[in-house]
Design a protein around this motif. Structure first.
Motif, PDB file in Angstrom:
ATOM      1  N   LEU A  92       8.382  18.182 -31.101  1.00  0.00           N
ATOM      2  CA  LEU A  92       8.221  19.830 -30.133  1.00  0.00           C
ATOM      3  C   LEU A  92       6.765  20.380 -30.721  1.00  0.00           C
ATOM      4  O   LEU A  92       6.285  20.839 -30.212  1.00  0.00           O
ATOM      5  N   GLY A  93       6.116  20.089 -31.547  1.00  0.00           N
ATOM      6  CA  GLY A  93       5.043  20.778 -32.413  1.00  0.00           C
ATOM      7  C   GLY A  93       5.096  21.166 -33.668  1.00  0.00           C
ATOM      8  O   GLY A  93       6.269  21.448 -34.016  1.00  0.00           O
ATOM      9  N   GLU A  94       4.727  21.281 -34.371  1.00  0.00           N
ATOM     10  CA  GLU A  94       3.430  22.102 -35.665  1.00  0.00           C
ATOM     11  C   GLU A  94       4.766  21.064 -36.670  1.00  0.00           C
ATOM     12  O   GLU A  94       5.286  21.513 -37.447  1.00  0.00           O
ATOM     13  N   TYR A  96       7.208  19.470 -36.650  1.00  0.00           N
ATOM     14  CA  TYR A  96       8.803  20.247 -36.125  1.00  0.00           C
ATOM     15  C   TYR A  96       9.440  18.537 -35.148  1.00  0.00           C
ATOM     16  O   TYR A  96       8.762  18.271 -33.378  1.00  0.00           O
ATOM     17  N   HIS A  97      10.168  17.727 -35.817  1.00  0.00           N
ATOM     18  CA  HIS A  97      11.210  17.109 -34.741  1.00  0.00           C
ATOM     19  C   HIS A  97      12.607  17.609 -34.623  1.00  0.00           C
ATOM     20  O   HIS A  97      13.120  17.866 -35.225  1.00  0.00           O
TER      21      HIS A  97
END
Lengths: 461, 141
Positions: A92-94, A96-97
């Motif tokens: 998702l970004g940063e 984070y999965h």
């Protein structure tokens, strides 16, 4: 000459916009433009990757497992199996999965694609602005390099304040050119004001005479105003001639501007005339109320159509084509007028004429006339057919209604009393007292060839 | 007519002023870069937050910390992302104010340099004009 009378200032464009600076500006804008283009390419790459990924994610769950070559390190593969084909870990970004199924992953990817698209759109908009800027700079640079000169002059004309001095974008016209135009405009202004006052008088006369009259009295009133109409039409003829002369002398743009101005005046006058026509038609029996309404609608629509046509024609000169087309339409309407059960055809024809760019309001008027008379003996069904047609035309030309300032003055006149004819203005013959519908149409066709560039024709019934 | 010594003094002053200006300009550009980075990260975090909100309660969220994927609680992840967003917006605001200060200082310094430049003896236009030209180009950059 007239130039000496007017004050003038001559400024070389190069002094306002130094040549080199303009060129530098052009280069700068070009650089930013190329940057934006590379960014656009990047975005396009992202979007294509996204679509490929969506396709892949949709295809994977088709099998329970897939045999693949698994990458191992930098330069090796080994054969392996892809299992759990419906489970995806989406970044998702940063850092984070999240675990998602194939369908959910596709949804996430689609949302990302939309966000990318919106970014691309905004980038494209910025690029457009930059391009416009670059073109402007380029033009200024070239003009300044050529040694273009900006000439400013004061315009001394009481009536016509719109035609101010030609400031702003520089032009290479000699000063005397604009003088001639202004003089011509002044002449036409006076005539216009005369005609406006005349129309006012006519309106008042007919409005007073309007109430409680029978149809034959209407015709009488109409006959009285005929003379005045004749006079006005002669005036209009003169103006047209002047404009014709002006056309062949002046450049096109100036013509269009002037003609647009004149066309507006014509439009106003036509609107005025039609209003006057409508006035005498006051209450003449409730049975005809519906007809009146329809007629009023038609008259109004024909007004609007005529106004529309006039304005549009000032932009295009399609005299010959128009003549031919009007001839065809005219003959067609003649037939249909006789039949009267061809209501639909008439509406279609009205549609056709509405769609073609013709500044022949008389056609519309004559159509309106034929339809009007058809309506008087028609069934409600035909009226229904007619009304939606009218509404279309009303909507199409509703903007012009607001332009004509003369329209606002008489809200309460009755269409029954109005002169529901169209007014054909002829350059060379004055046929103002004709009162047959079919005849007028044939007459109009006859006169059209003689005046190829007449912008509008007002047919008198 | 100013003596050469006084002239040199003025020149030196002009140079120092010009150097200060340069420093300030460098600070401004650094500020810009950091701001850009923070802005991008902020945008990314907001996207993540949006996606996390769309998730159902029982979805598994993992965080990549180095080479390790660590399973995380959805609520925890939400909280972390929100906190990051807040922190980054605060940082951006701080950077904005710093940028504003730097710009003001730059303007004042520029005016001082210009003034100095105009009051210089016109006999020695070389150094001063060089300085001012240099200043102009750096400002543009």
């Amino acid at each position: 000459m007239e130039e000496a009378a007017k004050k003038g200032r001559v400024t070389p464009l190069a002094s306002l916009f130094p040549v080199e600076e303009a060129q530098k500006a052009v280069r700068r804008v070009h650089e930013t433009l190329s940057e934006k283009e590379s960014e656009l390419d990047r975005f396009r790459g992202f979007i294509s990757d996204n679509t490929n990924l969506i396709n892949l994610v949709q295809k994977l769950p088709e099998g329970l497992h897939h045999n693949i070559m698994v990458p191992f390190g930098k330069a090796a593969f080994f054969p392996g199996r892809l299992i759990h084909t419906n489970e995806f870990l989406v970044l998702l970004g940063e850092g984070y999965h999240v675990e998602r199924t194939s369908k959910q992953t596709v949804e996430i990817l689609k949302r990302r694609g939309k966000a990318l698209q919106s970014q691309v759109e905004s980038l494209k908009a910025t690029m457009q602005d930059l391009k416009a800027e670059a073109s402007f700079f380029g033009i200024t640079a070239s003009e300044a390099a050529e040694g273009l000169v900006e000439i400013r002059e004061d315009y001394v004309e009481e009536n016509f304040t719109e035609r101010e001095s030609q400031s702003g974008p520089p032009k290479e016209h000699p000063p005397s050119f604009s003088e001639a135009d202004k003089v011509k405009v002044a002449v036409e202004d006076e005539e216009y004001s005369c005609m406006v006052s005349r129309l006012d008088e006519l309106e008042k006369a007919e409005y007073e005479a309007g109430y409680g009259n029978e149809t034959h009295e209407d015709i009488e009133n109409v006959a009285v105003s005929d003379e005045e109409y004749a006079r006005m039409m002669s005036r209009l003829d003169e103006l047209e001639k002047e404009e014709l002369e002006a056309e062949f002398v002046n450049e096109r743009d100036e013509d269009n501007a002037k003609l647009a101005v004149n066309d507006e005046k014509y439009a106003h006058m036509i609107a005025r005339l039609d209003e006057i026509e409508k006035e005498p038609e006051t209450e003449c029996g409730n049975e005809r109320d519906e007809d009146e309404k329809i007629k009023a609608d038609f008259d109004q629509s024909s007004d609007q159509i005529s106004l529309d046509k006039i304005n549009r024609f000032s932009e295009e000169y399609q005299s010959r084509k128009l003549l031919e087309q009007t001839k065809d339409k005219k003959s067609a309407t003649e037939e249909t007028l006789d039949k009267r059960d061809t209501q639909k055809d008439l509406t279609d024809r009205l549609n056709c004429t509405g769609l073609t760019v013709q500044s022949r309001p008389k056609e519309e008027m004559s159509h309106g006339k034929g339809l009007v008379h058809g309506i008087m003996k028609s069934t409600p069904l035909e009226k229904a057919l007619v009304l939606p047609e009218v509404k279309e035309n009303v909507q199409a030309a509703s903007s012009l209604r607001s332009e004509a300032p003369l329209q606002d003055s008489k809200p309460g006149f009755d269409s029954r009393k109005a002169f529901t004819g169209s007014i054909i203005e002829r350059a060379h013959n004055m046929q103002t007292s004709s009162s047959q519908q079919a005849a007028t149409s044939s007459q109009s066709t006859v006169t059209q060839p003689s005046k190829p560039v007449s912008r509008f024709k007002m047919q008198r019934r | 007519m100013a003596s050469p010594a006084a002239l040199r003094e003025l020149q030196r002053e002009l140079e120092t002023k010009a150097d200060d200006l340069n420093k300030i300009q460098k600070d401004i550009s650094k500020n810009h870069q950091v701001r850009k980075k923070y802005t991008i990260q902020l945008g990314e975090n907001e996207l993540v937050l949006k996606e996390l909100d769309l998730l159902s309660e029982d979805a598994n969220v993992y965080k990549l910390i180095g080479p390790v994927l660590v399973k995380q609680d959805l609520a925890e992840a939400n909280a972390n992302v929100r906190k990051r967003i807040e922190y980054m917006s605060a940082e951006l605001k701080r950077l904005d104010t710093t940028l504003q200060d730097l710009e003001d200082k730059q303007n004042s310094k520029r005016d001082a340099v210009c003034l100095k430049g105009t009051t210089e003896d016109p006999i020695t236009p070389g150094r001063e004009s060089q300085g001012i030209v240099y200043f102009h180009t750096s400002v543009r950059a």
